[in-house]
Design a protein around this motif. Sequence first.
Motif, short mmCIF file in Angstrom:
data_model
loop_
_atom_site.label_atom_id
_atom_site.label_comp_id
_atom_site.label_asym_id
_atom_site.label_seq_id
_atom_site.Cartn_x
_atom_site.Cartn_y
_atom_site.Cartn_z
N ASN A 289 -2.92 40.11 16.38
CA ASN A 289 -2.10 41.26 16.00
C ASN A 289 -2.81 42.10 14.94
N SER A 290 -2.15 43.16 14.53
CA SER A 290 -2.83 44.12 13.66
C SER A 290 -3.18 43.53 12.29
N ASN A 291 -2.49 42.48 11.87
CA ASN A 291 -2.77 41.90 10.55
C ASN A 291 -3.75 40.73 10.60
N PHE A 292 -4.12 40.33 11.81
CA PHE A 292 -4.88 39.09 11.95
C PHE A 292 -6.14 39.06 11.08
N PHE A 293 -6.95 40.12 11.17
CA PHE A 293 -8.24 40.07 10.47
C PHE A 293 -8.05 40.05 8.95
N LYS A 294 -7.01 40.74 8.49
CA LYS A 294 -6.76 40.78 7.06
C LYS A 294 -6.30 39.40 6.57
N ASP A 320 -12.22 48.34 15.79
CA ASP A 320 -11.65 49.42 14.96
C ASP A 320 -10.74 48.85 13.88
N ARG A 321 -10.02 47.77 14.22
CA ARG A 321 -9.17 47.12 13.21
C ARG A 321 -10.02 46.49 12.11
N VAL A 322 -11.13 45.89 12.51
CA VAL A 322 -12.04 45.28 11.53
C VAL A 322 -12.57 46.36 10.59
N LYS A 323 -12.94 47.50 11.17
CA LYS A 323 -13.57 48.56 10.37
C LYS A 323 -12.61 49.17 9.35
N LYS A 324 -11.32 49.09 9.66
CA LYS A 324 -10.33 49.69 8.76
C LYS A 324 -10.17 48.90 7.46
N ILE A 325 -10.59 47.64 7.47
CA ILE A 325 -10.39 46.80 6.28
C ILE A 325 -11.54 47.01 5.30
N GLU A 326 -11.19 47.35 4.10
CA GLU A 326 -12.21 47.63 3.10
C GLU A 326 -12.98 46.37 2.72
N GLU A 327 -14.25 46.54 2.48
CA GLU A 327 -15.14 45.46 2.05
C GLU A 327 -15.08 44.26 2.97
N TYR A 328 -14.91 44.52 4.24
CA TYR A 328 -14.88 43.44 5.22
C TYR A 328 -15.86 43.79 6.32
N LYS A 329 -16.86 42.98 6.46
CA LYS A 329 -17.91 43.31 7.43
C LYS A 329 -18.37 42.03 8.11
#
Lengths: 537, 145
Positions: A289-294, A320-329
């Motif tokens: 879901n949209s919060n998973f990566f966070k 695109d969801r990954v890219k939206k999270i700051e300082e997460y690569k």
Amino acid sequence: MTQNNELERGNFFYYFGKDNEFFRQLEKFLDRVDKHSVSARMLDSSDFYRSWKFFDQKISCIFFDLYSLSQDLEKFSKTIRFYKNSDIFKGTVFIGIFNSVEQLQDNLYLFSHGLNYSFIKKDYYYDLFRDSFLITFETFLNFPMYAKAKDLNVEYHLRSLNPIGWFSKNKILIESDQIGLLGKFDTIVHPEDEDVEIQMIKDSGKNTCAYFPLTTQVIARHQFFENKEKNSTTLRKRFEELIDLDVIQNTETNILILDTMATFLADKEFELKYNHLNFHYVIKPENINSNFFKEANPECIFISTNTGNLSIKNLKKLIDRVKKIEEYKPVICIFNTLTNTEALRKVLEYRNIIGTKEMLIPSLVYPLIDSYFSKINFKDKTRSNKLMFNPATNNSLVKFKPEVIVTSLSEHSMTFYSQSVFPCYSILELDYPCNLILIIVPPWNELTTKAHHRHYMGIFHGLNFEEKSKLRVLGNQLIQNPTMGFEKIIEEEPVVVETVKKEGSKNPVEKIEDFDSKEIEIFEVKRKDAYDTGSKL
Amino acid sequence: MKGNLLIVDDEEFLRSQLPELLEDLADKIFTAENGKEGLQILAREEIHCVVSDLKMPVMGGNEFIKEARAQGFNTPFIFFTGYGSDETMLEVSEYGTHDFIAKPGLENLFESVSSALESGKQNDLGQTLLGQTDEIEIMKKSEDD
């Protein structure tokens, strides 16, 4: 059970084991209470990983018969940790069938890895089936009824099981089901040391990068090393020997394997190699879901694509969801794709990605994880300062001692007030009248309220006949003397106390044949959010 | 053997200039005006790399690669594209794309064609993943201590 619950949990009970009689009885039980069309399947194998491919349906409950399979418990612990971190087992109840109470007590860490309920192998299984039905479907069967001591006010302390994520010289990361620990001074119990004082200093609020499927993480200052130094160097040496030397350099790495074809598990070389990793294994991309990566924060992502199940278009949405999270690569490796690395980088507009036509199999993934570790450890020196215990030992656990007020007790269940907050299905321990394990369940009758307290109901599990008798004796003593505390009773350990039958109660007969002949009342208990504290399943 | 190259583009200027630019990289260079002609050349000649435009009349790059894969050609495809990602790029990626080269600069064209020809000559397109990890950037985690 509600319609929603059916959808969440599925309608299959799986039995991993070789005991045909057990399976026959399970089927018989489900036939008897089957208003939910629950069916059972037996898998006569200890190869839990590769059996995965059979799990094409949402599974309600899995019985792991460690007794009949002679299962290596370290392998089993890896399995349940892996299963608990996969999308298709969210909400599945995991039950372990053990040889003996001793075997269970030696492996309590399994509860922190995701085991929900335990059972000691006997010739009859009714109480196991009834309790697993309660936990899975929140449906209570009122047979048998047990003599119960009510209206008690016994102050006591339970013990919670909390795995140690890592520890450094003076800090420790504890994962816990107990919510709201921040700022508290507390003492913990460890197999090597009783009552070590700690101070909670940082609470993540939720379990964002955990090794174990618990609810929260808290970092605390501790005095393990100080205590050891004061006491003796021998003790400290012993303590350090407990540390799993294979994993001390590598802590806190989260891996996501998105494997639409489950080729990773189907590979004959598959074995969960890394104790120290938190694997998220996802078969259905739509479960991300949209919060998973966070929340899960995977650092390495291994993805198997194949047109249809996970198209490049869908992959782009994920990235695109990954890219939206700051300082997460995160590092992303795409397997089973005909598109070359450079093309993937351009079309997905993400540089930290590599692609290959190869299938996603362990022999390709493990060297990549090793390579990642060698780089991350070189770059991030703080990691090597964090140590951890082998998670497949009780040394990896610490226990808090939440204070409770016991309000009722029978050989099957206990209710208690507590100021501590626990999610439903949390596991707690008692050490009186013997070592007992309790799982918090939705209450099947109305519980009273008390200011600043929560009222919980728990059921005992993992008992043999002897322990059950001790509990029955204790229950009967409390019926006769409800104002007595546990300690008082210890002093007055009685001769033999016969079961006191309360009016309307029946003998606690557990044979399934008796169950066949009775009219059983089957009713839904209060939902799992009865305590407003969430659920561990 | 260097390998044979097929250039597919509806712009006559590129069809005439690119073979001159790339002549040192390939043994033979074929040209086609659209995907349909490109398919005929693929069927007739031994081609090790295709450099194709995405938007062309008669048959565009997406139909071209789809049909080529359906006919069993695993030849590496390099597509010309404008800057940024668009739907067509995503579509052709589903069928396996070696690289995208941005017009009009054609940066990295030589490196890309060269590596595609090398891949096209091999039966197995699989890459040595570990070799590629050198390019991966590893983020430093925040310190808890």
